[in-house]
Design an enzyme around this catalytic site. Sequence first.
Site, short mmCIF file in Angstrom:
data_model
loop_
_atom_site.label_atom_id
_atom_site.label_comp_id
_atom_site.label_asym_id
_atom_site.label_seq_id
_atom_site.Cartn_x
_atom_site.Cartn_y
_atom_site.Cartn_z
N GLY A 262 0.79 -1.28 0.09
CA GLY A 262 -0.17 0.13 -0.11
C GLY A 262 0.75 1.21 -0.05
O GLY A 262 2.08 1.18 -0.66
N SER A 263 0.42 2.28 0.63
CA SER A 263 0.95 3.72 0.64
C SER A 263 2.08 3.66 1.90
O SER A 263 2.03 2.83 2.86
CB SER A 263 -0.17 4.74 0.70
OG SER A 263 -0.73 4.32 1.73
N VAL A 266 0.66 4.92 5.33
CA VAL A 266 -0.13 3.83 6.06
C VAL A 266 1.01 2.67 6.49
O VAL A 266 1.11 2.17 7.37
CB VAL A 266 -1.10 3.14 5.21
CG1 VAL A 266 -1.94 2.11 6.01
CG2 VAL A 266 -2.36 4.33 4.92
N GLY A 267 1.85 2.28 5.52
CA GLY A 267 2.88 1.37 6.13
C GLY A 267 3.75 1.52 7.05
O GLY A 267 4.14 0.81 8.06
N GLU A 284 5.71 -3.48 0.95
CA GLU A 284 5.91 -3.15 -0.31
C GLU A 284 4.86 -1.83 -0.61
O GLU A 284 3.57 -1.87 -0.64
CB GLU A 284 5.37 -4.16 -1.33
CG GLU A 284 5.98 -5.47 -1.05
CD GLU A 284 7.36 -5.46 -1.10
OE1 GLU A 284 7.85 -4.71 -2.13
OE2 GLU A 284 8.24 -6.22 -0.74
N CYS A 318 2.00 0.67 -8.84
CA CYS A 318 2.91 1.17 -7.95
C CYS A 318 4.19 1.72 -8.55
O CYS A 318 4.83 2.91 -8.32
CB CYS A 318 3.23 0.22 -7.05
SG CYS A 318 3.59 -1.40 -7.80
#
Length: 519
Positions: A262-263, A266-267, A284, A318
Site C-alpha cells: 500500500g502507501s 499507512v505502511g 511493499e 505502483c
Amino acid sequence: MATAHANIQALTAARFETPAKFTQFCENGGQPLGGYIGGQSVPGSMNATFETVDPGSLEVLARVSEMAESEVDRAVAAAQAAFAGNGVNGWRDFPVDERCELVMKLVELADRDRDVLLACEIRDGGKVSELAEGDVDQIRACAEYFCDVAKRIPLGDGPSQEVADGVRGFTYREPWGVVAGIIPWNYPIVLTSWFMFPALLSGNCIIIKPAEDTPLSALYLAKLAEEAGFPPGVINVLPGRGELTGQAIAEHPGIRYISFTGSPGVGQHILRTCDRHGTRMKREMGGNGSAIVLDDADPQVVARMIGRHANQHFGQTCCTIHRVFVDKKIADDFIDAERDFFENLKIGYQAEEGTQLGAVINPTQMSRILRAQADAIARGGEPLVAGGPAEVQGRKGFYLKPALYRTNPGVHCNPQEVFHTFATICPVSSAEEALELANSTPYGLGASVWTKDVDRGIALAKKFRDGTCQVNCHNSIAYGLPYGGQGISGGPGAGVNCEETFRDYTQVKAVYVSEYPEA
Ligand code: NDP
C-alpha cells in the site's frame, strides 16, 4: 514506419459481459457478503455493512459486512487452531506435497471460474480487460512458482555443526504461525496471490484484509478454497476499512507476521503499531517511477512505449512511469510524440470496447489527483496535456483526463506519487544529470533507461537506487526475480516473488545441544 509506431498502444479494453455467476455471488441471496472465518461466512458483530461499487458506472455491486476487532480475534483463534491441529494434523504438519495439491486444486477452480475473477478485476477494480486477463494469469503462475520453491527449500532441521567440545548446533526453520496480508485496491488478485501462496506453502495459516474498495476477489477466492478442501481456519478473509479492520489486525499480538502492500504513510503507521508487540512486517509501497531516454533513442517509438507504461491501469500501478528525463537533443520530438499519445488516449467505461483510460477508484482519489494537477502548475510545471475532470457519455463515474507537464532541472513539481496518468518530462544535458535527478526522490521502486545501446543502458540502470531497474522495458515482473522497493517504497528484504520471499514467511532458530553434564 508510421504504422509501426501506431501499433504501440495503451492497454485497451475488449467489451466485457458480466457473467451471471458473478452477479449471483454478489447478490448472495439478498444478504450482505460476510467475512470468511474458520470455514464459515460471518456477518460481523457490529452489524455494519459497506457497499462496493463499479467506479466507472457507480453501480453498487455488493453489500459487504465489515469485520471488527472481535472478528479479528476470532480469525486469529481459528487460524491458530488450524495451524496447530490436535498436535499432529495441523496445517504446519501437512507434507509439502499435500499443501501443493490443495493450492493447485484452488488454481484449477480459479481457472474454471476465470470469468468471475475477471469480473472482480474489471467491474470492482475498474480495469480494462487487457490488463485484467494478465492479472488473473498470475494466480496460476504464482502458485506454480511457489509450489516449486516449497519443494526445494526444506523447513525443519538444517545441517549440524560442532560449536564446542561436546556441543553441536543446527538451525531449525518453521512457519511463523498466523500471518496477515493487507492488500491495496489496485491489483487485488495479483497481490492476494503474491501474499497467499508463499505464506500458505511455507505452512502458515493466513488472514487476508482486502481493500474496502475491492473486497470481492479475496472473498471469491475464499469460497473456492473451501471448495478445494482447505481445512477451516487455514484461510480467513476480513473485509473492512483500514482504520478499523486493518488497524485491529496490526494491533493483534497473535499475528506473528504482516505483509503489507500500500502507501508509504499507512505502511509506516502499521510498522510502528507492529513494533509495539513484536510482530514482524514486510512493506511493499508506492513509488514515483522514472524513465531516462538517451540521445540515441527513437523519440516516436520510445514516447509511445513510455506512454503505454505511464497509463498502465490509468497510472494506478505502483512502479509506473511518472517522471521522464530526456536528452535535450531529442526532447522536442519526444515531447510532441508523448503529448500526442496522452491526448489520444480513449477515455471511457472500462468494460466497453476500446477504452484505454477508465475511471479512478473512488472520489477521494479523484480529488487528490485534481489537487496534484493544480499543484504541478503552481510549482512551475508547464502543462502539455491539461488534466481536469472528464465526461463519459451515459456514465456516471470518477473520470479524469490525463496530465502531462514540461519541467526543467530544479523545478520540483512532481515530488509525490500521483496515482493517475500523470507525468512530467524534463529535458537534460547528459545521462549523468538524468540519473541524479531520477534518484533524487525518497521513493525507490521502479525505473528504466531507453536506448539502442543496451550495454550503456545496463550500466546506467544498475545505478538507479530503485528495486527494479529496466532497460527498454518497464513494469516487468518475473517469478524468481525480487520485486521490491528501496527508500520509502519498501523493506526490509529483497521483495516479493523470489526464494527469499518464501523464507520471509518462516523463522529460523538456532538449536544448541550439549552432552548431558556428568556430576
Ligand atoms: P493504502 O495504503 O491506503 O491501503 C492499503 C491497505 O491498507 C488497504 O487494505 C487499506 O484499507 C489498509 N489500511 C489503511 N489504513 C490502515 C491502518 N491504519 N491499519 C491497517 N491497514 C490499513 O493504499 P491504497 O489502497 O490506496 O493503494 C495504493 C498504494 O499502494 C499506492 O501507494 C501504490 O503505489 C501502492 N502499491 C504498492 C505496490 C508494491 O508492490 N510496491 C503494489 C501495489 C500498490 P482500506 O483501503 O480498506 O482503507
